[in-house]
Design a protein around this motif. Structure first.
Motif, PDB file in Angstrom:
ATOM      1  N   THR A  72     -59.737 -10.729 -50.839  1.00 15.43           N
ATOM      2  CA  THR A  72     -58.454  -9.994 -50.038  1.00 15.43           C
ATOM      3  C   THR A  72     -57.798 -11.129 -49.301  1.00 15.43           C
ATOM      4  O   THR A  72     -56.427 -11.219 -49.114  1.00 15.43           O
ATOM      5  N   GLU A  73     -58.555 -11.809 -48.567  1.00 11.86           N
ATOM      6  CA  GLU A  73     -58.117 -12.909 -47.528  1.00 11.86           C
ATOM      7  C   GLU A  73     -57.325 -13.957 -48.444  1.00 11.86           C
ATOM      8  O   GLU A  73     -56.340 -14.521 -48.055  1.00 11.86           O
ATOM      9  N   CYS A  74     -57.824 -14.621 -49.390  1.00 14.55           N
ATOM     10  CA  CYS A  74     -57.459 -15.513 -49.981  1.00 14.55           C
ATOM     11  C   CYS A  74     -56.561 -15.355 -51.158  1.00 14.55           C
ATOM     12  O   CYS A  74     -55.510 -16.206 -51.926  1.00 14.55           O
ATOM     13  N   PHE A  75     -56.463 -14.166 -51.783  1.00 15.45           N
ATOM     14  CA  PHE A  75     -55.549 -13.912 -52.914  1.00 15.45           C
ATOM     15  C   PHE A  75     -54.607 -12.761 -52.621  1.00 15.45           C
ATOM     16  O   PHE A  75     -53.770 -12.370 -53.328  1.00 15.45           O
ATOM     17  N   GLY A  76     -54.668 -12.177 -51.534  1.00 11.59           N
ATOM     18  CA  GLY A  76     -53.789 -11.164 -50.933  1.00 11.59           C
ATOM     19  C   GLY A  76     -52.622 -11.466 -50.440  1.00 11.59           C
ATOM     20  O   GLY A  76     -52.222 -12.800 -50.022  1.00 11.59           O
ATOM     21  N   LYS A  77     -51.545 -10.635 -50.383  1.00 12.84           N
ATOM     22  CA  LYS A  77     -50.362 -11.158 -49.504  1.00 12.84           C
ATOM     23  C   LYS A  77     -50.703 -11.604 -48.023  1.00 12.84           C
ATOM     24  O   LYS A  77     -51.477 -10.772 -47.540  1.00 12.84           O
ATOM     25  N   CYS A 115     -49.263 -11.301 -45.094  1.00 11.39           N
ATOM     26  CA  CYS A 115     -49.228 -10.359 -43.917  1.00 11.39           C
ATOM     27  C   CYS A 115     -50.173  -9.199 -44.169  1.00 11.39           C
ATOM     28  O   CYS A 115     -50.338  -8.231 -43.308  1.00 11.39           O
ATOM     29  N   ASP A 116     -50.800  -9.075 -45.504  1.00  4.42           N
ATOM     30  CA  ASP A 116     -51.757  -8.132 -45.398  1.00  4.42           C
ATOM     31  C   ASP A 116     -53.238  -8.294 -45.475  1.00  4.42           C
ATOM     32  O   ASP A 116     -54.309  -7.659 -45.529  1.00  4.42           O
ATOM     33  N   THR A 117     -53.539  -9.744 -45.101  1.00  6.73           N
ATOM     34  CA  THR A 117     -54.844 -10.098 -44.719  1.00  6.73           C
ATOM     35  C   THR A 117     -55.312  -9.890 -43.399  1.00  6.73           C
ATOM     36  O   THR A 117     -54.617  -9.581 -42.382  1.00  6.73           O
ATOM     37  N   LYS A 118     -56.751  -9.572 -43.170  1.00  7.83           N
ATOM     38  CA  LYS A 118     -57.377  -9.361 -41.962  1.00  7.83           C
ATOM     39  C   LYS A 118     -57.050 -10.602 -40.991  1.00  7.83           C
ATOM     40  O   LYS A 118     -56.674  -9.963 -39.763  1.00  7.83           O
ATOM     41  N   THR A 119     -57.084 -11.354 -41.425  1.00  6.89           N
ATOM     42  CA  THR A 119     -56.797 -12.805 -40.634  1.00  6.89           C
ATOM     43  C   THR A 119     -55.366 -12.856 -39.954  1.00  6.89           C
ATOM     44  O   THR A 119     -55.148 -12.810 -38.884  1.00  6.89           O
ATOM     45  N   TYR A 120     -54.315 -12.500 -40.774  1.00  6.85           N
ATOM     46  CA  TYR A 120     -52.948 -12.571 -40.258  1.00  6.85           C
ATOM     47  C   TYR A 120     -52.516 -11.340 -39.337  1.00  6.85           C
ATOM     48  O   TYR A 120     -51.800 -11.427 -38.626  1.00  6.85           O
ATOM     49  N   LYS A 121     -53.300 -10.373 -39.808  1.00  7.26           N
ATOM     50  CA  LYS A 121     -52.998  -9.241 -38.860  1.00  7.26           C
ATOM     51  C   LYS A 121     -53.384  -9.273 -37.626  1.00  7.26           C
ATOM     52  O   LYS A 121     -52.660  -8.900 -36.607  1.00  7.26           O
ATOM     53  N   LEU A 122     -54.769  -9.854 -37.410  1.00  2.73           N
ATOM     54  CA  LEU A 122     -55.149 -10.067 -36.192  1.00  2.73           C
ATOM     55  C   LEU A 122     -54.367 -11.191 -35.329  1.00  2.73           C
ATOM     56  O   LEU A 122     -54.116 -11.153 -34.211  1.00  2.73           O
ATOM     57  N   ALA A 123     -54.016 -12.296 -36.113  1.00  3.11           N
ATOM     58  CA  ALA A 123     -53.110 -13.348 -35.509  1.00  3.11           C
ATOM     59  C   ALA A 123     -51.855 -12.690 -35.168  1.00  3.11           C
ATOM     60  O   ALA A 123     -51.418 -13.235 -34.195  1.00  3.11           O
ATOM     61  N   ASN A 124     -51.378 -11.786 -35.871  1.00  6.70           N
ATOM     62  CA  ASN A 124     -49.915 -11.299 -35.375  1.00  6.70           C
ATOM     63  C   ASN A 124     -50.275 -10.497 -34.233  1.00  6.70           C
ATOM     64  O   ASN A 124     -49.289 -10.417 -33.414  1.00  6.70           O
ATOM     65  N   LYS A 125     -51.566  -9.852 -34.123  1.00  9.84           N
ATOM     66  CA  LYS A 125     -51.810  -8.975 -32.812  1.00  9.84           C
ATOM     67  C   LYS A 125     -52.080  -9.766 -31.481  1.00  9.84           C
ATOM     68  O   LYS A 125     -51.461  -9.630 -30.626  1.00  9.84           O
ATOM     69  N   TYR A 126     -52.479 -10.976 -31.596  1.00  6.03           N
ATOM     70  CA  TYR A 126     -53.014 -12.069 -30.367  1.00  6.03           C
ATOM     71  C   TYR A 126     -52.200 -13.326 -30.333  1.00  6.03           C
ATOM     72  O   TYR A 126     -51.923 -13.828 -29.361  1.00  6.03           O
ATOM     73  N   CYS A 127     -51.735 -13.930 -31.384  1.00  2.86           N
ATOM     74  CA  CYS A 127     -51.112 -15.281 -31.274  1.00  2.86           C
ATOM     75  C   CYS A 127     -49.783 -15.183 -30.838  1.00  2.86           C
ATOM     76  O   CYS A 127     -49.129 -14.413 -31.243  1.00  2.86           O
ATOM     77  N   LYS A 128     -49.627 -15.999 -29.754  1.00  2.00           N
ATOM     78  CA  LYS A 128     -48.084 -16.225 -29.341  1.00  2.00           C
ATOM     79  C   LYS A 128     -47.221 -17.163 -29.946  1.00  2.00           C
ATOM     80  O   LYS A 128     -46.246 -17.485 -29.508  1.00  2.00           O
ATOM     81  N   HIS A 129     -47.843 -17.848 -30.984  1.00  2.00           N
ATOM     82  CA  HIS A 129     -47.231 -19.195 -31.288  1.00  2.00           C
ATOM     83  C   HIS A 129     -47.044 -19.023 -33.004  1.00  2.00           C
ATOM     84  O   HIS A 129     -48.275 -19.394 -33.640  1.00  2.00           O
ATOM     85  N   THR A 130     -46.081 -18.775 -33.650  1.00  2.00           N
ATOM     86  CA  THR A 130     -46.067 -18.582 -34.946  1.00  2.00           C
ATOM     87  C   THR A 130     -46.323 -19.944 -35.729  1.00  2.00           C
ATOM     88  O   THR A 130     -46.664 -19.887 -36.966  1.00  2.00           O
TER      89      THR A 130
END
Length: 105
Positions: free
Chosen positions: A52-57, A59-74
């Motif tokens: 899921t993380e490496c071959f999914g879209k 913005c659908d990955t767990k990693t990028y969902k959490l980054a979107n939630k917390y990361c202030k710097h794109t």
């Protein structure tokens, strides 16, 4: 076990990511970061499905969902580095350095 060290650039808030996969699909993740914005990832991103993380879209990955939630710097390279660590731990790619070089001309 895979270790990825991230020197993110001008902020200087380094991150170390370690990953391991025993079955070639699921990755155990450990994150140690100096970044106060990414600190919650240390507790919230402990495992992920490599497919899921490496071959999914992205913005659908767990990693990028959490980054979107917390990361202030794109432009933060840490989320990408987490995916690279998972990719290597699961055996989807060989461990190899990636580099972003920025200079003013």
């Amino acid at each position: 076990m895979i270790e990825v060290k991230v020197n993110p650039g001008i902020c200087g808030l380094n991150t170390i990511i370690t990953t391991e996969s025993n079955d070639g699909q699921n990755a155990a993740i450990s994150i140690k970061t100096e970044c106060p914005n990414l600190k919650p990832l240390e507790n919230e991103l402990k495992e992920a499905d490599g497919f899921t993380e490496c071959f999914g879209k992205m913005c659908d990955t767990k990693t990028y969902k959490l980054a979107n939630k917390y990361c202030k710097h794109t432009a933060c390279p840490v989320p990408c580095a987490i995916i690279k660590a998972i990719e290597a731990a699961c055996g989807f790619a060989l461990p190899k350095d990636a580099c972003i070089s920025v200079k003013k001309l």
